[in-house]
Scaffold this motif. Structure first.
Motif, PDB file in Angstrom:
ATOM      1  N   ARG A   1      -9.271   3.645   4.120  1.00 34.18           N
ATOM      2  CA  ARG A   1      -8.318   4.295   5.024  1.00 34.18           C
ATOM      3  C   ARG A   1      -6.958   3.662   4.820  1.00 34.18           C
ATOM      4  O   ARG A   1      -6.817   2.664   4.090  1.00 34.18           O
ATOM      5  CB  ARG A   1      -8.756   4.136   6.488  1.00 34.18           C
ATOM      6  N   THR A   2      -5.952   4.219   5.449  1.00 31.30           N
ATOM      7  CA  THR A   2      -4.639   3.588   5.424  1.00 31.30           C
ATOM      8  C   THR A   2      -4.626   2.409   6.390  1.00 31.30           C
ATOM      9  O   THR A   2      -5.377   2.377   7.371  1.00 31.30           O
ATOM     10  CB  THR A   2      -3.540   4.586   5.825  1.00 31.30           C
ATOM     11  N   VAL A   3      -3.786   1.435   6.105  1.00 35.90           N
ATOM     12  CA  VAL A   3      -3.706   0.262   6.971  1.00 35.90           C
ATOM     13  C   VAL A   3      -2.899   0.596   8.222  1.00 35.90           C
ATOM     14  O   VAL A   3      -2.067   1.508   8.229  1.00 35.90           O
ATOM     15  CB  VAL A   3      -3.070  -0.933   6.236  1.00 35.90           C
ATOM     16  N   THR A   4      -3.154  -0.177   9.291  1.00 32.39           N
ATOM     17  CA  THR A   4      -2.380  -0.031  10.527  1.00 32.39           C
ATOM     18  C   THR A   4      -1.420  -1.216  10.630  1.00 32.39           C
ATOM     19  O   THR A   4      -0.807  -1.599   9.644  1.00 32.39           O
ATOM     20  CB  THR A   4      -3.321   0.069  11.736  1.00 32.39           C
ATOM     21  N   THR A   5      -1.293  -1.813  11.794  1.00 32.81           N
ATOM     22  CA  THR A   5      -0.335  -2.900  11.977  1.00 32.81           C
ATOM     23  C   THR A   5      -0.897  -4.235  11.488  1.00 32.81           C
ATOM     24  O   THR A   5      -2.097  -4.480  11.512  1.00 32.81           O
ATOM     25  CB  THR A   5       0.048  -3.026  13.462  1.00 32.81           C
ATOM     26  N   ASN A   6       0.024  -5.098  11.031  1.00 32.99           N
ATOM     27  CA  ASN A   6      -0.282  -6.463  10.588  1.00 32.99           C
ATOM     28  C   ASN A   6      -1.359  -6.527   9.502  1.00 32.99           C
ATOM     29  O   ASN A   6      -2.311  -7.317   9.597  1.00 32.99           O
ATOM     30  CB  ASN A   6      -0.695  -7.330  11.781  1.00 32.99           C
ATOM     31  N   PRO A   7      -1.215  -5.752   8.439  1.00 36.26           N
ATOM     32  CA  PRO A   7      -2.216  -5.812   7.368  1.00 36.26           C
ATOM     33  C   PRO A   7      -2.041  -7.064   6.503  1.00 36.26           C
ATOM     34  O   PRO A   7      -0.918  -7.487   6.211  1.00 36.26           O
ATOM     35  CB  PRO A   7      -1.939  -4.546   6.563  1.00 36.26           C
TER      36      PRO A   7
ATOM     37  N   THR B   1       0.844  -1.193   0.000  1.00 35.54           N
ATOM     38  CA  THR B   1       0.000   0.000   0.000  1.00 35.54           C
ATOM     39  C   THR B   1       0.878   1.241   0.000  1.00 35.54           C
ATOM     40  O   THR B   1       1.992   1.248   0.523  1.00 35.54           O
ATOM     41  CB  THR B   1      -0.914   0.063   1.236  1.00 35.54           C
ATOM     42  N   ARG B   2       0.351   2.264  -0.605  1.00 34.08           N
ATOM     43  CA  ARG B   2       0.886   3.613  -0.463  1.00 34.08           C
ATOM     44  C   ARG B   2      -0.330   4.499  -0.232  1.00 34.08           C
ATOM     45  O   ARG B   2      -1.178   4.641  -1.104  1.00 34.08           O
ATOM     46  CB  ARG B   2       1.667   4.051  -1.699  1.00 34.08           C
ATOM     47  N   GLY B   3      -0.423   5.046   0.977  1.00 35.99           N
ATOM     48  CA  GLY B   3      -1.647   5.739   1.341  1.00 35.99           C
ATOM     49  C   GLY B   3      -2.790   4.744   1.406  1.00 35.99           C
ATOM     50  O   GLY B   3      -2.669   3.671   2.000  1.00 35.99           O
ATOM     51  N   ALA B   4      -3.903   5.076   0.775  1.00 39.04           N
ATOM     52  CA  ALA B   4      -5.084   4.208   0.801  1.00 39.04           C
ATOM     53  C   ALA B   4      -5.224   3.389  -0.480  1.00 39.04           C
ATOM     54  O   ALA B   4      -6.317   2.918  -0.796  1.00 39.04           O
ATOM     55  CB  ALA B   4      -6.336   5.046   1.026  1.00 39.04           C
ATOM     56  N   THR B   5      -4.127   3.200  -1.212  1.00 38.51           N
ATOM     57  CA  THR B   5      -4.149   2.391  -2.432  1.00 38.51           C
ATOM     58  C   THR B   5      -3.358   1.109  -2.216  1.00 38.51           C
ATOM     59  O   THR B   5      -2.195   1.146  -1.803  1.00 38.51           O
ATOM     60  CB  THR B   5      -3.552   3.158  -3.623  1.00 38.51           C
ATOM     61  N   LEU B   6      -3.998  -0.018  -2.475  1.00 38.05           N
ATOM     62  CA  LEU B   6      -3.369  -1.332  -2.375  1.00 38.05           C
ATOM     63  C   LEU B   6      -3.125  -1.862  -3.781  1.00 38.05           C
ATOM     64  O   LEU B   6      -4.022  -1.838  -4.630  1.00 38.05           O
ATOM     65  CB  LEU B   6      -4.286  -2.301  -1.611  1.00 38.05           C
TER      66      LEU B   6
END
Length: 302
Positions: free
Chosen positions: A238-244, A178-183
């Motif tokens: 949204r942006t991912v947090t930990t352990n995505p 991801t970069r920002g909210a794009t996967l």
């Protein structure tokens, strides 16, 4: 899987078949080689509580045992008949299962099959999923036409391995970031571009994808194939947090699936293979495996 392990009756039957084939070949004045075993994987483990880790380990061990025991069984027959022994290993061709006791249990088993292939990609080869095939009225077993279609997929893979000497073609995930909210989920495939092929495979919630992190499940708002043709680009809420983690093909059933408890997704490549059965022509591109993968979160560009 326990019914297929070394020492089980089905396992012993397989080794005996290879030995008998070698004996008949030698009796006819011919040599013999067993270079691959096609393994059609069913659904019992999804109802038996088999864990993902246990299933994957058993599948890897099964390939190793089959290879060792077939060589140990046929080589004395070959050398006694004046032929050279086989030294090449016995490969395994496999499909991901089509259904399970529940969709959650089913997801664990198809992921275990994915893990086994990743654990030994030089010997265990992915032929395809089966969630796209049609079933009989019991919503569990494939129709005769579906079984023939899958058999021809095994034939395609076997020809590439045994005749061409190549690793069988398949779609396979490479990375997710991801970069920002794009996967962006990147794949290798025999023929690009990838296709979100809902016309062939039906519609799925979120194109079969699910993204989670320690905060919970993210909403997925749009899907596209990259201009390079080798990535699925997903917009997150949204942006991912930990352990995505991104999952594919494990949670949502196709709008046209006749399996009772199955899941999948619509990703195919652009291979234009077809097969005709009883006057009906079926499109047979390569289908993406069901998988999960850790997501690498890159720093947003300034």
């Amino acid at each position: 899987m326990s019914q297929l392990q070394k020492g089980a009756s089905w396992y012993n039957n397989l080794i005996d078949h290879a030995k008998e084939a070698a004996a008949r070949a030698v009796a006819a004045g011919k040599s013999y080689r067993c270079l691959a075993v096609p393994l059609r994987l069913g659904v019992n483990d999804a109802g038996a509580g088999t864990t993902r880790a246990a299933y994957a380990a058993a599948m890897v061990q099964l390939q190793a045992d089959i290879s060792a025991d077939i060589l140990a069984g046929i080589n004395p027959i070959l050398t006694a008949g004046g032929f050279s022994a086989q030294t090449a290993p016995v490969h395994m061709l496999f499909n991901q299962s089509g259904s399970g006791a529940t969709i959650a249990a089913y997801g664990e088993i198809v992921l275990a099959q994915y893990d086994a292939c990743n654990a030994n990609p030089a010997r265990i080869h992915f032929v395809g999923p089966t969630h796209h095939l049609q079933t009989t009225a019991d919503t569990l077993h494939e129709t005769n036409v579906s079984q023939l279609r899958m058999g021809r997929r095994y034939g395609r893979a076997g020809k590439q391995l045994l005749v061409d000497g190549n690793k069988p073609d398949c779609i396979w995930p490479i990375s997710a970031f991801t970069r920002g909210a794009t996967l962006r989920v990147k794949f290798r495939a025999p023929k690009f571009p990838l296709i979100l092929n809902t016309a062939l495979l039906g519609t799925f919630t979120d194109m079969g994808f699910k993204v989670t992190d320690d905060t919970g499940t993210l909403a997925l708002t749009s899907f596209a194939i990259s201009t390079s043709g080798d990535e699925v680009v997903i917009t997150l809420d949204r942006t991912v947090t930990t352990n995505p983690v991104v999952r594919y093909g494990c949670d949502y059933k196709s709008s046209i699936s006749t399996f009772g408890t199955s899941a999948g997704g619509p990703i195919t490549d652009s291979t234009r293979n077809t097969t005709t059965i009883s006057g009906v022509t079926y499109s047979e591109p390569h289908l993406a495996p069901q998988f999960d993968m850790k997501i690498i979160a890159l720093q947003a560009q300034a």
